[in-house]
Design a protein around this motif. Structure first.
Motif, PDB file in Angstrom:
ATOM      1  N   LEU A 662      37.824  35.921  35.720  1.00 16.32           N
ATOM      2  CA  LEU A 662      37.299  36.966  36.589  1.00 16.32           C
ATOM      3  C   LEU A 662      35.803  36.760  36.844  1.00 16.32           C
ATOM      4  O   LEU A 662      35.333  36.891  37.978  1.00 16.32           O
ATOM      5  CB  LEU A 662      37.560  38.335  35.948  1.00 16.32           C
ATOM      6  CG  LEU A 662      37.154  39.549  36.780  1.00 16.32           C
ATOM      7  CD1 LEU A 662      37.918  39.589  38.088  1.00 16.32           C
ATOM      8  CD2 LEU A 662      37.386  40.836  35.988  1.00 16.32           C
ATOM      9  N   LEU A 663      35.045  36.422  35.801  1.00 15.81           N
ATOM     10  CA  LEU A 663      33.606  36.191  35.986  1.00 15.81           C
ATOM     11  C   LEU A 663      33.355  34.963  36.861  1.00 15.81           C
ATOM     12  O   LEU A 663      32.471  34.974  37.727  1.00 15.81           O
ATOM     13  CB  LEU A 663      32.934  36.017  34.632  1.00 15.81           C
ATOM     14  CG  LEU A 663      32.889  37.256  33.730  1.00 15.81           C
ATOM     15  CD1 LEU A 663      32.288  36.917  32.382  1.00 15.81           C
ATOM     16  CD2 LEU A 663      32.101  38.374  34.397  1.00 15.81           C
ATOM     17  N   ARG A 707      42.335  39.875  49.358  1.00 23.30           N
ATOM     18  CA  ARG A 707      42.840  38.787  48.523  1.00 23.30           C
ATOM     19  C   ARG A 707      43.341  39.287  47.165  1.00 23.30           C
ATOM     20  O   ARG A 707      44.106  38.609  46.500  1.00 23.30           O
ATOM     21  CB  ARG A 707      41.749  37.748  48.305  1.00 23.30           C
ATOM     22  CG  ARG A 707      41.304  37.145  49.613  1.00 23.30           C
ATOM     23  CD  ARG A 707      40.439  35.944  49.431  1.00 23.30           C
ATOM     24  NE  ARG A 707      40.055  35.398  50.733  1.00 23.30           N
ATOM     25  CZ  ARG A 707      39.573  34.187  50.907  1.00 23.30           C
ATOM     26  NH1 ARG A 707      39.446  33.392  49.868  1.00 23.30           N
ATOM     27  NH2 ARG A 707      39.238  33.759  52.099  1.00 23.30           N
ATOM     28  N   PHE A 708      42.870  40.473  46.737  1.00 22.68           N
ATOM     29  CA  PHE A 708      43.349  41.028  45.474  1.00 22.68           C
ATOM     30  C   PHE A 708      44.633  41.841  45.650  1.00 22.68           C
ATOM     31  O   PHE A 708      45.166  42.346  44.667  1.00 22.68           O
ATOM     32  CB  PHE A 708      42.278  41.930  44.848  1.00 22.68           C
ATOM     33  CG  PHE A 708      41.214  41.176  44.116  1.00 22.68           C
ATOM     34  CD1 PHE A 708      41.433  40.715  42.823  1.00 22.68           C
ATOM     35  CD2 PHE A 708      39.993  40.915  44.704  1.00 22.68           C
ATOM     36  CE1 PHE A 708      40.464  40.011  42.139  1.00 22.68           C
ATOM     37  CE2 PHE A 708      39.009  40.210  44.031  1.00 22.68           C
ATOM     38  CZ  PHE A 708      39.241  39.754  42.750  1.00 22.68           C
ATOM     39  N   PRO A 729      42.214  35.136  42.957  1.00 25.48           N
ATOM     40  CA  PRO A 729      42.706  36.503  42.790  1.00 25.48           C
ATOM     41  C   PRO A 729      44.168  36.550  42.377  1.00 25.48           C
ATOM     42  O   PRO A 729      44.579  37.472  41.666  1.00 25.48           O
ATOM     43  CB  PRO A 729      42.478  37.110  44.179  1.00 25.48           C
ATOM     44  CG  PRO A 729      41.373  36.302  44.772  1.00 25.48           C
ATOM     45  CD  PRO A 729      41.576  34.924  44.274  1.00 25.48           C
ATOM     46  N   LEU A 730      44.975  35.581  42.833  1.00 30.31           N
ATOM     47  CA  LEU A 730      46.389  35.549  42.444  1.00 30.31           C
ATOM     48  C   LEU A 730      46.521  35.394  40.932  1.00 30.31           C
ATOM     49  O   LEU A 730      47.300  36.104  40.287  1.00 30.31           O
ATOM     50  CB  LEU A 730      47.096  34.406  43.164  1.00 30.31           C
ATOM     51  CG  LEU A 730      48.554  34.149  42.753  1.00 30.31           C
ATOM     52  CD1 LEU A 730      49.420  35.341  43.082  1.00 30.31           C
ATOM     53  CD2 LEU A 730      49.087  32.903  43.444  1.00 30.31           C
ATOM     54  N   LEU A 731      45.747  34.478  40.337  1.00 32.98           N
ATOM     55  CA  LEU A 731      45.805  34.280  38.886  1.00 32.98           C
ATOM     56  C   LEU A 731      45.273  35.505  38.156  1.00 32.98           C
ATOM     57  O   LEU A 731      45.828  35.916  37.132  1.00 32.98           O
ATOM     58  CB  LEU A 731      45.005  33.044  38.503  1.00 32.98           C
ATOM     59  CG  LEU A 731      44.945  32.711  36.999  1.00 32.98           C
ATOM     60  CD1 LEU A 731      46.332  32.535  36.427  1.00 32.98           C
ATOM     61  CD2 LEU A 731      44.114  31.463  36.769  1.00 32.98           C
ATOM     62  N   LEU A 743      44.694  47.049  37.970  1.00 34.20           N
ATOM     63  CA  LEU A 743      43.555  46.444  38.658  1.00 34.20           C
ATOM     64  C   LEU A 743      43.284  47.229  39.935  1.00 34.20           C
ATOM     65  O   LEU A 743      44.209  47.472  40.719  1.00 34.20           O
ATOM     66  CB  LEU A 743      43.842  44.974  38.980  1.00 34.20           C
ATOM     67  CG  LEU A 743      42.832  44.246  39.864  1.00 34.20           C
ATOM     68  CD1 LEU A 743      41.501  44.103  39.157  1.00 34.20           C
ATOM     69  CD2 LEU A 743      43.362  42.873  40.262  1.00 34.20           C
ATOM     70  N   GLU A 744      42.027  47.629  40.129  1.00 32.43           N
ATOM     71  CA  GLU A 744      41.630  48.380  41.328  1.00 32.43           C
ATOM     72  C   GLU A 744      40.327  47.778  41.851  1.00 32.43           C
ATOM     73  O   GLU A 744      39.365  47.599  41.098  1.00 32.43           O
ATOM     74  CB  GLU A 744      41.446  49.855  40.988  1.00 32.43           C
ATOM     75  CG  GLU A 744      41.078  50.702  42.192  1.00 32.43           C
ATOM     76  CD  GLU A 744      40.891  52.164  41.836  1.00 32.43           C
ATOM     77  OE1 GLU A 744      40.501  52.943  42.706  1.00 32.43           O
ATOM     78  OE2 GLU A 744      41.142  52.513  40.656  1.00 32.43           O
ATOM     79  N   VAL A 745      40.301  47.455  43.158  1.00 31.39           N
ATOM     80  CA  VAL A 745      39.135  46.833  43.774  1.00 31.39           C
ATOM     81  C   VAL A 745      38.683  47.707  44.946  1.00 31.39           C
ATOM     82  O   VAL A 745      39.486  48.015  45.838  1.00 31.39           O
ATOM     83  CB  VAL A 745      39.456  45.396  44.263  1.00 31.39           C
ATOM     84  CG1 VAL A 745      38.194  44.747  44.812  1.00 31.39           C
ATOM     85  CG2 VAL A 745      40.047  44.561  43.142  1.00 31.39           C
ATOM     86  N   THR A 746      37.411  48.112  44.931  1.00 30.84           N
ATOM     87  CA  THR A 746      36.843  48.931  46.002  1.00 30.84           C
ATOM     88  C   THR A 746      35.519  48.339  46.449  1.00 30.84           C
ATOM     89  O   THR A 746      34.889  47.550  45.730  1.00 30.84           O
ATOM     90  CB  THR A 746      36.635  50.382  45.532  1.00 30.84           C
ATOM     91  OG1 THR A 746      35.784  50.380  44.383  1.00 30.84           O
ATOM     92  CG2 THR A 746      37.964  51.030  45.163  1.00 30.84           C
TER      93      THR A 746
END
Length: 894
Positions: A662-663, A707-708, A729-731, A743-746
């Motif tokens: 992720l990093l 992509r997430f 993002p798939l991995l 997982l939440e992306v904003t």
């Protein structure tokens, strides 16, 4: 009247015959058949249980070999740490000049053989060879330099019980050895120490990295026996100034290996990477037929290399190929299990040799339990049969009494006629029993008496023709066993077409016995096919993953070359376009490498729950991107909650992969600004909450959020991402799903993304007490040893070189325990403890343990009066330190 008298014995005889042939014998036979079927089922279950126990026992032996190897590697790491410390101090001594006016101890004199040395009253011996011409100033400068290093050599020698000798040698034939050793008979005036192997291993040609070198066994010319050496080159500005060495005798190493207390009355062997035994106990001499040969003999030591011996080469071939494993061997009618594990530090292998009977003692107990269960079942069925016979006999006896009473009665009229019932023979009942179980009864001579239809089909003959024939040849045996016998027989003749039968022979004393058979051909074939398919599937998966990793690494090498060629473009636009494409492909290959993790090939078990130290977890992830952060002049800020537990229980491998990946993905997709990682704890849901903030700059926030989203290459809504950035993002999403998290992306108003993860974990409440320990010691060697031992035991350790520094740390940080050196300059341990007990906060009440040399048991009460809780005498073993610290930590926690 006479007719009535004659009818009574006939009736009694008829009842007896009817009882035994028509009722009792069939019931006994039926009970016997049920008992034998029970025996069959119990034996099948027993065999399965035995296999399970054997597998578990072998796993225990493997795990024990790994544990013993880790213990030995901890000792070798401690020795290597001491050697590194001596090398650094020696390098510092050669970098700085010395004051020639400084006084030397009177013990340093000059011998008749041209050597400068220390007599026996000194602790270390110093030798200067007469091979080269020397000046008095040069000799005095080197003597002063060596004299300053003498206390450090003494501290290192007492710092670990494996070390038998510490020495420093220079290319100009100058040597310093601790402890003192009169080697004037070993060194001649024309000796050139540059001819020694350690200088050959330390030069720039053979050791360009100037790293530590472990030498294999050799015979010490000074008479200390066989030993190993750890060498550290000391170079100043690229010039080899000296070689630092630590010697370990094989006797000390063998004693340490025997002190590990291998289970099952086993023993350990230490083997070099090429197969040569480095250390072995007396049991190894008996089993392996090896001994230490003198170094100057013509025969050398060929028998010590087990991998080259003709009698062991084929059996020990797995030991040559695998880093860890287990193989069975047989020595002089004794079966043993040999398990091994490789030491990462040196490449040596630690072998654990245990008796197979001792390891499988639990299996033998299981066999005894099964045997006892069968005997109890047999006795119970026998008791039921006897009780049934008694009931039938009592019924017949009462029936005869009633008939006799009616016959003597005057009311008895006409003669009573009894119809004789002829019972069915036992053999006919046996013949009616159908398959698949084959049953055959034989007499005392081993000849067939009767069988069922299934056995007729097997023998391809009728029961009439089989009667009287020997049974053993039909089963492929020379003779029938005299006791109960169970086995699997393979009939490979054309008559039976390669069938496998389970056979149980149950002799019944002098009356013959019964044979039971069951066809296991289809079961055996199915088992072999499943094993073959499983092995092929594993091999194919391994080859595919290994091939992917090789291809990815090769492609990365080609991309580096393309990047170099792109720099030769004449225009900046062409170079930038080529560079962007190359970086995109390289990121895609990195994602593929993450998805074909080599760790998945080594373990087929389900994900195991392990203890994860959150501090170490975050530090490891930060270290993985440190180079990229430094290259891009960016920073990673970590904000940890105050209620964050010290350790959690989760899938440690997947958690580490998730945070690292992720990093790294965030650095790739957001090329501007710093990263902010927040780690919080939700006690209600027992979950970790990660919040990662970035400032964007490479792609639009809407495109990154897309992509997430949950789309895969197999889904209908999947769209290939431009720039080769769609796999990351798939991995990430896949790892979150495997950890059962969310997982939440904003998008952030100021730009960039806010990635929020919630990962469920469990917590051991007792393990969350503060685990930070303070070590107060003015000796760098003792401080380093204590820190290394405690950190490997899972504690966080701070070190203070003086009492004042310890009090300053006590005001800044909360501790669970303090290790206090008593003899320190400026402020000793007792005075420091009195001030420590006056600190504000919880630190004033924690345990303080004294560390002191030459302490007696009577000093314990004095230490306690001065405010300390316990003491440990120097020098101490790592196990003693761990045991004492664990005791006080558990006592404090309780």
């Amino acid at each position: 009247m006479s007719t009535q008298k004659n009818s009574a014995p006939n009736l009694k005889s008829w009842l007896r015959t009817s009882r035994w042939l028509g009722l009792v014998l069939p019931v006994i036979l039926l009970v016997s058949v049920l008992f034998l079927i029970l025996v069959v089922l119990v034996n099948l279950s027993n065999k399965s249980s035995q296999n399970t126990f054997e597998r578990e026992a072998e796993v225990q032996v493997l795990e024990m070999a790994n544990l013993l190897a880790e213990q030995l590697e901890l000792d070798l790491e401690a020795v290597e740490g001491l050697g590194a410390l001596l090398a650094r101090q020696t390098e510092a001594a050669f970098r700085h000049s010395v004051d020639l006016s400084e006084e030397l101890p009177s013990a340093y004199t000059k011998s008749d053989r041209g050597f400068l040395y220390a007599d026996q009253s000194a602790e270390a011996a110093i030798f200067f060879s007469a091979l080269e011409e020397r000046s008095i100033e040069k000799d005095r400068e080197q003597l002063l330099r060596f004299h300053r290093l003498e206390p450090l050599l003494q501290s290192i020698y007492t710092g670990h019980d494996l070390i038998s000798q510490v020495y420093i040698n220079t290319p100009t034939s100058e040597s310093m050895i601790y402890p003192w050793l009169d080697v004037s008979s070993q060194f001649s005036p024309d000796l050139d120490v540059r001819e020694y192997p350690f200088f050959y291993l330390a030069d720039q040609t053979h050791n360009p990295d100037q790293s530590a070198v472990w030498m294999d066994t050799y015979l010490d010319p000074a008479g200390r026996g066989w030993m190993l050496s750890l060498l550290f080159p000391v170079a100043v500005e690229g010039e080899l100034k000296a070689v630092v060495g630590l010697d370990i005798t094989l006797n000390a190493l063998v004693r340490r290996m025997m002190a590990m207390s291998p289970p099952w009355k086993g023993y350990n062997l230490l083997m070099a990477a090429d197969g040569t035994l480095l250390a072995f106990p007396p049991q190894g001499i008996f089993h392996w037929g090896v001994r230490m040969y003198p170094a100057n003999t013509a025969e050398g030591r060929p028998q010590l290399n087990l991998l080259l011996r003709p009698d062991l080469r084929s059996q020990l071939d797995p030991l040559r190929q695998d880093a860890a494993g287990l193989i069975p061997l047989e020595f002089r009618d004794e079966k043993v299990l040999v398990s091994w594990s490789t030491l990462d530090l040196t490449g040596w292998k630690l072998l654990l040799v245990v008796s197979r009977d001792a390891v499988f003692s639990t299996r033998q107990q299981l066999l005894d339990d099964y045997s006892s269960l069968l005997w109890q079942g047999a006795l119970s069925l026998l008791a039921v049969c006897l009780f049934f016979v008694l009931l039938v006999s009592r019924r017949d006896y009462k029936l005869l009494q009633r008939l006799a009473t009616r016959a003597s009665s005057p009311l008895a009229g006409a003669k009573t006629e009894v119809t004789k019932v002829v019972p069915a023979p036992v053999d006919d009942l046996l013949y009616q029993l159908s398959g698949p179980l084959l049953i055959c009864r034989f007499d005392a001579q081993g000849q067939v008496l009767a069988c069922n239809k299934a056995f007729e089909h097997f023998a391809k003959s009728s029961r009439t023709a089989l009667k009287g024939k020997p049974l053993a040849p039909l089963l492929g045996l020379t003779e029938l066993p005299q006791e109960n016998w169970v086995d699997e027989l393979d009939f490979s003749s054309s008559e039976h077409e390669n069938t496998i039968w389970w056979v149980y022979v149950a002799p019944q004393g002098t009356t013959g016995g019964v044979v039971f058979m069951l066809d296991l051909t289809s079961y055996s074939l199915t088992r072999q096919q499943l094993q073959s398919e499983r092995q092929r599937s594993r091999q194919a998966a391994k080859m595919k993953a290994e091939f992917s990793q090789v291809v990815i690494r090769e492609a990365n090498s080609l991309l580096v070359e393309l990047h170099q060629l792109a720099q030769q473009q004449t225009t900046t636009e062409h170079y930038q376009a080529c560079r962007d494409k190359i970086l995109a492909v390289q990121r895609l290959l990195d994602d593929l490498l993450d998805m074909s993790d080599e760790g998945d090939l080594l373990d087929e078990k389900e994900s195991e729950q392990e203890v994860l130290n959150l501090e170490a977890w975050i530090d490891e992830a930060r270290e993985s991107i440190a180079a990229q952060l430094e290259q891009q002049a960016r920073h990673l800020k970590v904000n940890k909650a105050r209620n964050l537990p010290v350790e959690v229980i989760t899938d440690r491998r997947k958690m580490t992969r998730l945070l690292k990946h992720l990093l790294r993905q965030t650095l790739q997709l957001a090329s501007e600004g710093d990263l902010v990682l927040g780690v919080d704890w939700n006690p209600a849901a027992s979950s970790l909450q990660l919040d990662l903030l970035d400032e964007g700059g490479y792609l639009l926030d809407e495109e990154r959020i897309q992509r997430f989203q949950a789309s895969t290459p197999l889904g209908s809504n999947y769209q290939p991402a431009t720039g080769g950035l769609g796999m990351g993002p798939l991995l990430t999403r896949q790892l979150v799903q495997e950890l059962k998290g969310s997982l939440e992306v904003t998008s952030r108003p100021e730009g960039g993304l806010h990635i929020h993860l919630e990962l469920p974990v469990s917590v051991d409440e007792q393990a969350q007490v503060a685990q930070r320990i303070l070590v107060v010691d003015d000796g760098p060697v003792n401080s380093m040893l204590a820190t290394s031992v405690l950190e490997k035991s899972g504690y966080q350790v701070d070190a203070a070189s003086s009492g004042r520094k310890a009090l300053e740390l006590g005001l800044e940080q909360d501790y669970a325990l303090v290790l206090m050196d008593i003899f320190m300059p400026d402020m000793d341990g007792l005075e420091t403890t009195r001030h420590w007990r006056q600190l504000p906060g919880p630190n004033a009440g924690i345990p303080v343990i004294a560390l002191t040399a030459n302490a007696l048991e009577s000093d314990r009460s004095y230490f306690i009066e001065q405010g300390l809780d316990d003491y440990l005498a120097k020098p101490y073993r790592p196990t003693e330190l761990r045991s004492l610290v664990d005791y006080w930590m558990k006592k404090t926690r309780g």
